[in-house]
Scaffold this motif. Structure first.
Motif, PDB file in Angstrom:
ATOM      1  N   GLN A   4      40.864  43.448  63.710  1.00  0.00           N
ATOM      2  CA  GLN A   4      40.559  43.712  62.525  1.00  0.00           C
ATOM      3  C   GLN A   4      40.481  45.155  62.576  1.00  0.00           C
ATOM      4  O   GLN A   4      40.494  45.814  63.445  1.00  0.00           O
ATOM      5  CB  GLN A   4      38.696  43.509  62.811  1.00  0.00           C
ATOM      6  CG  GLN A   4      37.432  43.615  61.804  1.00  0.00           C
ATOM      7  CD  GLN A   4      36.232  43.371  62.178  1.00  0.00           C
ATOM      8  OE1 GLN A   4      36.680  42.597  62.907  1.00  0.00           O
ATOM      9  NE2 GLN A   4      35.814  43.286  61.953  1.00  0.00           N
ATOM     10  N   GLY A   5      40.656  45.220  61.473  1.00  0.00           N
ATOM     11  CA  GLY A   5      40.457  46.896  60.561  1.00  0.00           C
ATOM     12  C   GLY A   5      39.271  47.515  59.479  1.00  0.00           C
ATOM     13  O   GLY A   5      38.181  46.363  59.935  1.00  0.00           O
ATOM     14  N   GLU A   6      38.807  48.491  59.203  1.00  0.00           N
ATOM     15  CA  GLU A   6      37.963  48.851  58.626  1.00  0.00           C
ATOM     16  C   GLU A   6      38.091  48.211  57.468  1.00  0.00           C
ATOM     17  O   GLU A   6      36.709  48.326  56.890  1.00  0.00           O
ATOM     18  CB  GLU A   6      38.265  50.100  57.746  1.00  0.00           C
ATOM     19  CG  GLU A   6      37.877  51.572  59.705  1.00  0.00           C
ATOM     20  CD  GLU A   6      38.559  52.837  59.540  1.00  0.00           C
ATOM     21  OE1 GLU A   6      38.513  52.833  58.061  1.00  0.00           O
ATOM     22  OE2 GLU A   6      38.389  53.217  60.269  1.00  0.00           O
ATOM     23  N   ASP A   7      39.212  47.713  57.070  1.00  0.00           N
ATOM     24  CA  ASP A   7      39.836  47.249  55.153  1.00  0.00           C
ATOM     25  C   ASP A   7      39.584  45.729  55.239  1.00  0.00           C
ATOM     26  O   ASP A   7      39.445  45.538  53.972  1.00  0.00           O
ATOM     27  CB  ASP A   7      40.077  48.137  54.923  1.00  0.00           C
ATOM     28  CG  ASP A   7      40.273  49.079  54.516  1.00  0.00           C
ATOM     29  OD1 ASP A   7      39.183  50.081  54.189  1.00  0.00           O
ATOM     30  OD2 ASP A   7      41.266  49.967  54.869  1.00  0.00           O
ATOM     31  N   GLY A   8      39.316  45.439  56.534  1.00  0.00           N
ATOM     32  CA  GLY A   8      39.854  43.602  56.329  1.00  0.00           C
ATOM     33  C   GLY A   8      39.901  42.985  57.738  1.00  0.00           C
ATOM     34  O   GLY A   8      39.860  44.203  58.583  1.00  0.00           O
ATOM     35  N   ASP A  58      48.494  27.224  57.995  1.00  0.00           N
ATOM     36  CA  ASP A  58      50.005  27.258  58.327  1.00  0.00           C
ATOM     37  C   ASP A  58      49.853  29.014  58.661  1.00  0.00           C
ATOM     38  O   ASP A  58      49.547  29.602  57.326  1.00  0.00           O
ATOM     39  CB  ASP A  58      51.010  27.154  57.429  1.00  0.00           C
ATOM     40  CG  ASP A  58      51.434  25.972  57.582  1.00  0.00           C
ATOM     41  OD1 ASP A  58      50.747  24.935  58.868  1.00  0.00           O
ATOM     42  OD2 ASP A  58      51.944  25.227  56.708  1.00  0.00           O
ATOM     43  N   GLY A  59      50.271  29.305  59.557  1.00  0.00           N
ATOM     44  CA  GLY A  59      49.912  31.308  59.628  1.00  0.00           C
ATOM     45  C   GLY A  59      49.545  31.770  60.050  1.00  0.00           C
ATOM     46  O   GLY A  59      47.652  30.868  59.595  1.00  0.00           O
ATOM     47  N   PRO A  60      49.282  32.875  60.290  1.00  0.00           N
ATOM     48  CA  PRO A  60      47.446  33.349  59.982  1.00  0.00           C
ATOM     49  C   PRO A  60      47.275  33.611  58.389  1.00  0.00           C
ATOM     50  O   PRO A  60      48.286  34.311  57.702  1.00  0.00           O
ATOM     51  CB  PRO A  60      48.031  35.176  60.501  1.00  0.00           C
ATOM     52  CG  PRO A  60      48.930  35.395  60.751  1.00  0.00           C
ATOM     53  CD  PRO A  60      49.961  34.354  60.341  1.00  0.00           C
ATOM     54  N   SER A  61      45.900  34.083  58.003  1.00  0.00           N
ATOM     55  CA  SER A  61      45.541  34.956  56.743  1.00  0.00           C
ATOM     56  C   SER A  61      45.173  35.802  56.487  1.00  0.00           C
ATOM     57  O   SER A  61      44.875  36.940  57.993  1.00  0.00           O
ATOM     58  CB  SER A  61      44.840  33.898  56.045  1.00  0.00           C
ATOM     59  OG  SER A  61      45.437  32.257  56.450  1.00  0.00           O
ATOM     60  N   ILE A  62      44.778  36.152  55.336  1.00  0.00           N
ATOM     61  CA  ILE A  62      44.739  37.892  55.428  1.00  0.00           C
ATOM     62  C   ILE A  62      43.032  38.175  54.509  1.00  0.00           C
ATOM     63  O   ILE A  62      42.982  37.726  53.515  1.00  0.00           O
ATOM     64  CB  ILE A  62      45.784  39.181  55.020  1.00  0.00           C
ATOM     65  CG1 ILE A  62      46.869  39.217  55.392  1.00  0.00           C
ATOM     66  CG2 ILE A  62      45.188  40.702  54.020  1.00  0.00           C
ATOM     67  CD1 ILE A  62      47.883  40.242  55.204  1.00  0.00           C
ATOM     68  N   VAL A  63      42.315  38.642  55.301  1.00  0.00           N
ATOM     69  CA  VAL A  63      40.953  39.194  54.126  1.00  0.00           C
ATOM     70  C   VAL A  63      40.792  40.247  54.005  1.00  0.00           C
ATOM     71  O   VAL A  63      40.377  41.465  54.950  1.00  0.00           O
ATOM     72  CB  VAL A  63      39.651  38.611  55.333  1.00  0.00           C
ATOM     73  CG1 VAL A  63      38.532  38.394  54.092  1.00  0.00           C
ATOM     74  CG2 VAL A  63      39.768  36.306  55.704  1.00  0.00           C
ATOM     75  N   LEU A  64      40.496  40.794  53.146  1.00  0.00           N
ATOM     76  CA  LEU A  64      40.271  42.052  52.534  1.00  0.00           C
ATOM     77  C   LEU A  64      38.745  42.513  52.550  1.00  0.00           C
ATOM     78  O   LEU A  64      38.495  41.633  51.356  1.00  0.00           O
ATOM     79  CB  LEU A  64      40.887  42.605  51.624  1.00  0.00           C
ATOM     80  CG  LEU A  64      42.954  42.334  51.366  1.00  0.00           C
ATOM     81  CD1 LEU A  64      43.975  42.539  50.478  1.00  0.00           C
ATOM     82  CD2 LEU A  64      43.005  42.781  52.744  1.00  0.00           C
ATOM     83  N   GLY A  65      38.098  43.440  52.766  1.00  0.00           N
ATOM     84  CA  GLY A  65      37.035  43.899  51.609  1.00  0.00           C
ATOM     85  C   GLY A  65      36.756  44.087  50.544  1.00  0.00           C
ATOM     86  O   GLY A  65      37.749  44.115  49.929  1.00  0.00           O
ATOM     87  N   ALA A  66      35.897  44.039  50.018  1.00  0.00           N
ATOM     88  CA  ALA A  66      35.647  44.436  48.819  1.00  0.00           C
ATOM     89  C   ALA A  66      36.030  46.262  48.091  1.00  0.00           C
ATOM     90  O   ALA A  66      36.531  45.905  47.028  1.00  0.00           O
ATOM     91  CB  ALA A  66      33.949  43.374  47.935  1.00  0.00           C
ATOM     92  N   GLY A  67      35.529  46.659  48.990  1.00  0.00           N
ATOM     93  CA  GLY A  67      36.236  48.112  49.194  1.00  0.00           C
ATOM     94  C   GLY A  67      36.990  48.482  48.294  1.00  0.00           C
ATOM     95  O   GLY A  67      38.018  48.465  48.131  1.00  0.00           O
ATOM     96  N   TYR A  68      38.245  47.411  49.710  1.00  0.00           N
ATOM     97  CA  TYR A  68      39.859  47.900  49.615  1.00  0.00           C
ATOM     98  C   TYR A  68      39.887  47.381  48.550  1.00  0.00           C
ATOM     99  O   TYR A  68      41.309  47.613  47.874  1.00  0.00           O
ATOM    100  CB  TYR A  68      40.353  47.531  51.036  1.00  0.00           C
ATOM    101  CG  TYR A  68      41.694  47.857  50.953  1.00  0.00           C
ATOM    102  CD1 TYR A  68      42.099  49.011  51.024  1.00  0.00           C
ATOM    103  CD2 TYR A  68      43.054  46.575  51.339  1.00  0.00           C
ATOM    104  CE1 TYR A  68      43.455  49.019  50.965  1.00  0.00           C
ATOM    105  CE2 TYR A  68      43.620  46.821  51.524  1.00  0.00           C
ATOM    106  CZ  TYR A  68      44.825  48.328  51.051  1.00  0.00           C
ATOM    107  OH  TYR A  68      45.582  48.545  51.929  1.00  0.00           O
ATOM    108  N   LEU A  69      39.941  45.944  47.941  1.00  0.00           N
ATOM    109  CA  LEU A  69      40.501  45.502  46.823  1.00  0.00           C
ATOM    110  C   LEU A  69      39.369  46.198  45.711  1.00  0.00           C
ATOM    111  O   LEU A  69      41.132  46.064  44.701  1.00  0.00           O
ATOM    112  CB  LEU A  69      39.404  44.528  46.927  1.00  0.00           C
ATOM    113  CG  LEU A  69      39.172  42.853  47.449  1.00  0.00           C
ATOM    114  CD1 LEU A  69      39.413  41.749  47.472  1.00  0.00           C
ATOM    115  CD2 LEU A  69      41.761  42.318  47.595  1.00  0.00           C
TER     116      LEU A  69
END
Length: 111
Positions: free
Chosen positions: A13-17, A26-37
């Protein structure tokens, strides 16, 4: 349609997602925060302006840097939790990072 998952694990987990593991995927997924998008949307708009006027400047370089950061974090997390050279998308992620580096070098040569 809203899809609910019974098991979701945060791998990094980071600041942006976050990079998450979803059971059944399959494999990991990326979740991005609304601010970063929103930030990526602005960076993409600047890059598109650069391309339209055929001036591959800061907008395109910043977009490449942002995408490189995302892909590098994804690859690092995938290697950490699934092992280096894991099946799924690790080869395509490595290829994408290599292509981004080549694009960055080409852009640097233009200026």
């Amino acid at each position: 349609m809203l899809q609910q998952y019974e098991e979701l694990a945060v791998l990094d987990q980071g600041e942006d997602g976050a990079i998450v593991s979803i059971r059944g995927q399959d494999g990991p997924s990326i979740v991005l925060g609304a601010g970063y998008l929103h930030h990526l949307d602005k960076v993409l708009a600047a890059a598109m302006c650069d391309i339209e006027v055929e001036a591959t400047g800061q907008g395109v370089k910043l977009l490449c840097a942002e995408i490189h950061t995302l892909l590098a974090a994804y690859e690092e997390t995938q290697n950490k939790f699934y092992g280096k050279g894991a099946p799924n998308s690790s080869h395509s992620v490595a290829e994408a990072i290599r292509e981004l580096r080549e694009m960055r070098e080409q852009l640097d040569q233009l200026h």
